[in-house]
Enzyme design. Structure first.
Site, mmCIF file in Angstrom:
data_model
loop_
_atom_site.group_PDB
_atom_site.id
_atom_site.type_symbol
_atom_site.label_atom_id
_atom_site.label_comp_id
_atom_site.label_asym_id
_atom_site.label_seq_id
_atom_site.Cartn_x
_atom_site.Cartn_y
_atom_site.Cartn_z
ATOM 1 N N SER A 24 42.337 20.370 -12.142
ATOM 2 C CA SER A 24 40.866 19.391 -12.447
ATOM 3 C C SER A 24 41.325 18.294 -13.418
ATOM 4 C CB SER A 24 39.768 20.528 -12.871
ATOM 5 O OG SER A 24 40.465 20.953 -14.171
ATOM 6 N N SER A 25 40.551 17.519 -13.323
ATOM 7 C CA SER A 25 40.276 16.255 -14.166
ATOM 8 C C SER A 25 41.882 15.516 -13.810
ATOM 9 C CB SER A 25 40.319 16.370 -15.585
ATOM 10 O OG SER A 25 40.066 15.290 -16.224
ATOM 11 N N MET A 26 42.683 15.287 -14.991
ATOM 12 C CA MET A 26 43.879 14.862 -14.864
ATOM 13 C C MET A 26 44.716 15.707 -13.820
ATOM 14 S SD MET A 26 46.762 13.854 -17.791
ATOM 15 C CE MET A 26 48.500 13.549 -17.349
#
Length: 419
Positions: free
Chosen positions: A232-234
């Protein structure tokens, strides 16, 4: 979603919304989040820390009282919320150097989460240490039942700033409810290894995931033919990067997809990409250094991202942090190496990586799905904190369909350690 509590500070509002999103799986209560936010001075990192710690201290103290009185469910729920509030408290304290209070809040977050985990009977949640290059990576194993039977398995990690403990609220519990064995962990640069082992991020994430898959394959609860990875995210660039080289994965999920972090580093630097990269990596670039200082002074989100980025990348200047991003890319044929089915999630109003999920999707040559979440659904923000149950339902329905289909050509009991 409207910025209701911090109308002049998108970063403070996003982090408040992030805590609210964890209500869905027991990581917060609405009134506790709102009352805390109302006490915070907009833009003041010290005030943010003080008020979140105050709430976390109060909630954790109530949990301790409940546990002492034998009320285990109440204690578990309180410890979960306190863990999330302590996580939020230390969020803005990283930099070069870090505010000395950040370790206290982080360690309290871990202690509260582990107290909660010990009180679960279903699912069973066990802290684990995953062997990694002469040390270990901290994580948690979620068992859907006590039979020890091999099950489809989801390995999960966060990205630039999330914790393995936070994954409980943003996907781990939802997956184990659906019958998955779940293994969450923090890799280099992520909170556990960064706080206590001084490990910083590395772009060749396959060298992180391969030992995690090795570890997973030793567990009887893991069906080795159906191991998926979610970042998730980066983590939306880290997980696909790993999948490009670690071909034991049966599926990969990017929440949300990222193709090239270097685009963020160079987008405000005059000239072409090659010239911008040269300037970022130069021994001296005083005008660019001054520009970064001006950005930090004017932009709350950039202020946090740059300070936190120096911390997690192990560098000591804003320009060095931006230069480090250049190495995190799926360009030059890397995305095309992914073989397993891939889900790329996209948030319509993502303030961090707008447009990058589509770039990743366009470069994939494997079976691929682009899943867009909108503001009308309450899910348009980065990683969909406004609609956690909606997002996870769609993501895990895709995973159910994908792994069940892929398993049709293999033995579902293929785990060599299941005997």
């Amino acid at each position: 979603m409207p910025n209701l509590l911090f109308p002049n500070n998108t970063q403070f509002w996003y982090e408040t919304l992030r805590s609210m999103s964890h209500i869905a799986y027991g990581g917060a209560d609405f009134g506790e989040v709102v009352s805390t936010a109302e006490r915070i001075t907009d833009g003041d990192y010290g005030s943010w820390y003080t008020e979140w710690v105050a709430t976390a201290d109060r909630v954790s103290a109530e949990a301790e009282k409940a546990l002492a009185a034998g009320h285990k469910v109440s204690a578990r729920d309180g410890f979960l919320r306190a863990s999330n509030y302590y996580r939020s408290a230390e969020f803005f304290l990283h930099g070069h150097p870090c505010d000395r209070r950040h370790d206290h809040a982080y360690d309290r977050s871990i202690a509260c989460f582990r107290s909660a985990a010990a009180l679960y009977t279903s699912p069973r949640i066990e802290p684990v240490e995953i062997p990694y290059e002469g040390t270990t990576l901290p994580g948690y194993l979620y068992r859907a039942d006590t039979t020890g039977a091999p099950r489809p398995t989801l390995i999960m990690h966060s990205g630039f700033d999330g914790t393995a403990e936070e994954l409980h609220f943003s996907g781990a519990l939802a997956a184990v409810e659906r019958g998955y064995t779940v293994l969450t962990f923090d890799g280099p640069g992520q909170p556990g290894p960064r706080h206590h082992q001084d490990l910083v991020f590395r772009p060749d994430w396959e060298n992180v995931i391969t030992p995690v898959v090795d570890f997973a394959e030793t567990l009887p609860e893991v069906d080795n033919s159906r191991i998926a990875l979610l970042g998730s995210s980066m983590g939306g660039i880290l997980a696909p990067r790993a999948a490009a080289f670690e071909h034991r994965l049966a599926a990969v999920i990017a929440v949300d997809g990222v193709y090239d972090l270097g685009q963020i580093s160079v987008r405000n630097i005059p000239g072409d990409r090659k010239a911008a990269e040269h300037l970022l990596r130069s021994e001296s670039a005083p005008e660019l250094d001054a520009a970064y200082e001006q950005i930090i002074a004017k932009d709350a989100t950039a202020r946090w991202a740059i300070n936190h980025g120096m911390y997690v990348m192990g560098v000591d200047t804003p320009r060095a942090f931006s230069a480090s991003y250049l190495d995190y890319t799926l360009a030059d044929g890397i995305a095309e190496k992914i073989q397993c089915p891939t889900l790329v999630c996209d948030a319509a109003e993502d303030e961090f990586f707008k447009g990058q999920p589509e770039q990743l999707y366009d470069h994939l040559t494997c079976p691929r799905t682009l899943m867009v979440f909108t503001a009308e659904e309450g899910a348009g923000a980065h990683c969909h904190p406004g609609a956690m149950r909606l997002a996870l339902a769609r993501i895990y329905d895709w995973l159910d369909d994908t792994l069940n289909t892929s398993a049709s050509n293999s033995n579902s009991n293929s785990n060599s350690n299941s005997a």
